[in-house]
Scaffold this motif. Structure first.
Motif, PDB file in Angstrom:
ATOM      1  N   LEU A  52       0.936  -1.220   0.175  1.00 17.08           N
ATOM      2  CA  LEU A  52      -0.330  -0.058   0.357  1.00 17.08           C
ATOM      3  C   LEU A  52       0.704   1.615   0.340  1.00 17.08           C
ATOM      4  CD1 LEU A  52      -2.561  -0.850   2.848  1.00 17.08           C
ATOM      5  CD2 LEU A  52      -3.107  -0.579   0.240  1.00 17.08           C
ATOM      6  N   ALA A  85      -7.067  -4.947   0.333  1.00 17.45           N
ATOM      7  CA  ALA A  85      -6.885  -4.908  -1.125  1.00 17.45           C
ATOM      8  C   ALA A  85      -7.953  -3.604  -1.433  1.00 17.45           C
ATOM      9  CB  ALA A  85      -6.566  -5.917  -1.874  1.00 17.45           C
ATOM     10  N   LEU A  88      -6.672  -0.409  -2.920  1.00 17.00           N
ATOM     11  CA  LEU A  88      -5.615  -0.580  -3.884  1.00 17.00           C
ATOM     12  C   LEU A  88      -6.078   0.271  -5.268  1.00 17.00           C
ATOM     13  CD1 LEU A  88      -4.431  -4.305  -4.121  1.00 17.00           C
ATOM     14  CD2 LEU A  88      -2.876  -2.048  -3.200  1.00 17.00           C
ATOM     15  N   HIS A  91      -4.134   3.128  -5.036  1.00 13.37           N
ATOM     16  CA  HIS A  91      -2.272   3.119  -4.679  1.00 13.37           C
ATOM     17  C   HIS A  91      -2.139   4.430  -5.840  1.00 13.37           C
ATOM     18  CE1 HIS A  91       1.466   1.877  -5.628  1.00 13.37           C
ATOM     19  NE2 HIS A  91       0.561   0.650  -4.084  1.00 13.37           N
ATOM     20  N   LEU A 111      -1.471  -5.482  -9.221  1.00 13.59           N
ATOM     21  CA  LEU A 111      -2.239  -4.028  -8.356  1.00 13.59           C
ATOM     22  C   LEU A 111      -3.619  -4.664  -9.482  1.00 13.59           C
ATOM     23  CD1 LEU A 111      -0.887  -0.814  -7.854  1.00 13.59           C
ATOM     24  CD2 LEU A 111      -1.147  -2.589  -6.639  1.00 13.59           C
ATOM     25  N   CYS A 115      -6.654  -5.904  -6.659  1.00 16.58           N
ATOM     26  CA  CYS A 115      -8.128  -5.608  -6.699  1.00 16.58           C
ATOM     27  C   CYS A 115      -9.394  -6.272  -6.838  1.00 16.58           C
ATOM     28  CB  CYS A 115      -8.348  -4.723  -7.368  1.00 16.58           C
ATOM     29  SG  CYS A 115      -7.103  -3.044  -7.022  1.00 16.58           S
TER      30      CYS A 115
END
Length: 605
Positions: A52, A85, A88, A91, A111, A115
């Protein structure tokens, strides 16, 4: 790495950024894995926190692979281990400007994989509570996000290709296969709830206010959106558009040209195939009520739509125009010859070619997005005026067929081969489905759940429609307004007060809303008196919110935190919203503070 200044949790500096730029050109996946193992990240929670906070594509990619490997080894890849998550999508690699390296795209794909897995596991974990009425079921379907489960799985499967090593990727393929089966089981329960409601009160379904025969009645006639010489009516019908395509592709693509002012979900009639669904939509009536000006049965779109809008026979010829294949140059040329008050444009978004399409839902939506931006949007922008009325809808959706759900149907004297059409049977009543019959019309048997009807020597088709499922039947009814004056305006939402415990990791959640009608960029700077801070650089589509989390360690010296939201408006003028909010820090019990101020005098000796 052992030097604290180069830990994963330090802010990015120019020096650190340069080192990673150089390193990412030559480092291999194996070296990344060895690098991660040196770090003191022993638990999944530690790896999650590092993912993260880290900005380096190289390290993000390596950390995700490490997280997935450990979760697989511990047999703990599930909703509990993936809840984090959900953050995310915010992010920095998705939102902020980062240096493009060999690992940037791989990190973003990794990612995305996490997600989508997090979303799927969370949605499935929440389960489904059967509804007793159609309207609440429709509203739940959208608000719960269940409509995008299959798309999320397809996106995760596509992103899986970047995960390393190959052994881990193979284990994750098995996991995704099991997840796919759970998704289909979940959606089948939802669809069977719908078929039970229809079966329980079929007459009530035929007259239900959320039936798509009411789309144009609700959004045009009852709303008094009457076209005139200066204001035209545009009805955009995206043939075969599912709800996931509307929400994830079409709505976003249209946002720079048309903004949504009203939206509601409807169900198309049964069987959910084009001849019934589209004609009922344009007529505002079910097949048993399709009549021409003499009261005789007709399926002519022009006559039925003219009657719906209260236009006489000759008046309808002058004022109404229906163009099929509006995405083609031929269809668009037809619109060039004259201007009419009532315009119905039918776009073959997926229906005609979906039966032969072999890709997954992600591939399909990617193709649709490309065609929208290349041909449809430029054409609409040149035709629709500021004060025109614009209605967007679909006639039906489609469902993915599963080979193990096929029900072989024998041909007989009462049932010919061409009357067996994947998700429905023409004529007759059968026990293997739901029988639908309008007054004086031949009955249909439509498939329920995930089952489908196969001919004795029929070919498999990955997608079809005609049966009872939300994928096939849900259609949006949307009122749009052309965006003529660009508006760029952001709003920041903050808690009214802050209270934290000294030295305990804390986070502040900041929300930014794009109140404008253009996708635009903004910067949010968070500053404290003790040097802790962060700057976010993001882009946001119209009417959407973005959540930004500022992580820090509270110190007694903190008295306030400053938040500065900056962006340029449509005229390029710098706008700023600056706020300073007081902070109350509760001292940590048992902490011994050492006063070192006297040591400063030694410098004077």
């Amino acid at each position: 790495i052992k030097d604290r200044r180069w830990s994963l949790f330090t802010p990015y500096s120019r020096e650190k950024n340069h080192i990673f730029q150089v390193t990412e050109r030559t480092i291999t996946e194996g070296q990344i894995a060895r690098l991660i193992r040196i770090l003191p990240l022993l638990k999944l929670e530690d790896l999650a926190r590092a993912i993260l906070q880290e900005k380096s594509p190289l390290l993000v990619f390596g950390l995700i692979n490490c997280f997935l490997q450990q979760a697989i080894d511990e047999k703990s890849l599930n909703n509990n281990s993936l809840q984090w998550a959900a953050e995310l999508p915010h992010h920095s690699l998705f939102q902020e400007k980062v240096l493009e390296t060999d690992f940037t795209q791989a990190a973003r794909q990794a990612l995305t994989f996490l997600c989508e897995l997090s979303y799927i596991e969370s949605r499935l974990q929440k389960g489904f509570q059967r509804q007793n009425e159609i309207a609440p079921l429709l509203d739940w379907y959208k608000s719960s996000g269940s409509y995008r489960l299959e798309l999320a799985h397809a996106r995760a499967r596509s992103a899986l290709r970047v995960i390393e090593p190959e052994e881990l990727r193979e284990e994750l393929k098995k996991y995704l296969k099991e997840v796919r089966e759970r998704i289909h089981g979940f959606l089948e329960d939802v669809d069977l709830n719908l078929s039970d409601l229809i079966k329980k009160d079929q007459k009530g379904f035929f007259t239900h206010p959320r039936l798509s025969t009411n789309v144009l009645r609700d959004l045009v006639l009852r709303a008094s959106r009457e076209p005139s010489d200066k204001t035209r009516l545009w009805i955009l019908i995206f043939d075969g558009m599912r709800l996931d395509t509307w929400e994830e592709v079409v709505k976003k693509a249209l946002s720079s040209l048309l903004e949504v002012s009203e939206e509601k979900l409807y169900l198309c009639p049964l069987p959910s195939y084009t001849d019934i669904a589209r004609t009922s939509l344009l007529a505002g009536r079910l097949p048993s009520e399709w009549e021409d000006y003499q009261g005789k049965y007709t399926s002519d779109h022009n006559i039925l739509a003219s009657r719906l809008f209260g236009l006489g026979r000759e008046e309808g010829k002058r004022k109404l125009r229906i163009v099929v294949g509006s995405e083609t140059d031929y269809g668009q040329e037809r619109l060039d010859f004259d201007v009419r008050s009532h315009n119905i444009l039918i776009y073959n978004l997926s229906d005609d070619w979906i039966h032969n399409f072999r890709g997954d839902i992600k591939d399909l939506n990617d193709d649709i997005d490309g065609r929208l931006r290349r041909t449809i949007l430029p054409d609409l922008e040149s035709r629709i005026a500021e004060d025109d009325f614009v209605i967007l809808t679909s006639d039906h959706g489609f469902i993915e067929l599963l080979k193990n759900k096929e029900v072989k149907i024998p041909v007989s004297e009462n049932l010919k081969e061409d009357e067996i059409v994947y998700r429905y049977l023409k004529g007759g009543k059968y026990e293997i489905g739901l029988t639908v019959q309008w007054i004086g019309d031949e009955p249909y048997t439509v498939a329920t759940g995930r089952s489908w009807y196969g001919r004795p020597k029929g070919k498999f088709s990955r997608y079809s429609h005609g049966g009872v499922s939300l994928d096939e039947m849900v259609v949006p009814g949307v009122v749009l307004k052309k965006v003529t004056k660009p508006i760029i305006d952001f709003e920041m939402s903050l808690p009214e007060e802050f209270e934290f415990l000294e030295d305990s990791p804390a986070a502040i959640e900041i929300e930014v809303l794009n109140r404008g009608n253009r996708e635009s960029a903004f910067t949010l700077a968070v500053e404290t008196e003790v040097g802790q801070g962060k700057t976010f650089e993001r882009r946001l589509t119209p009417k959407l919110r973005d959540r930004l989390d500022f992580h820090f360690t509270p110190e007694l010296a903190m008295k306030s935190i400053r938040f500065v939201l900056s962006y340029k408006d449509a005229e390029g003028i710098e706008k700023q919203d600056s706020r300073r909010i007081g902070v109350q820090i509760t001292p940590k019990k048992g902490k011994i503070e050492i006063d070192t101020s006297a040591l400063d005098r030694l410098d004077q000796i």
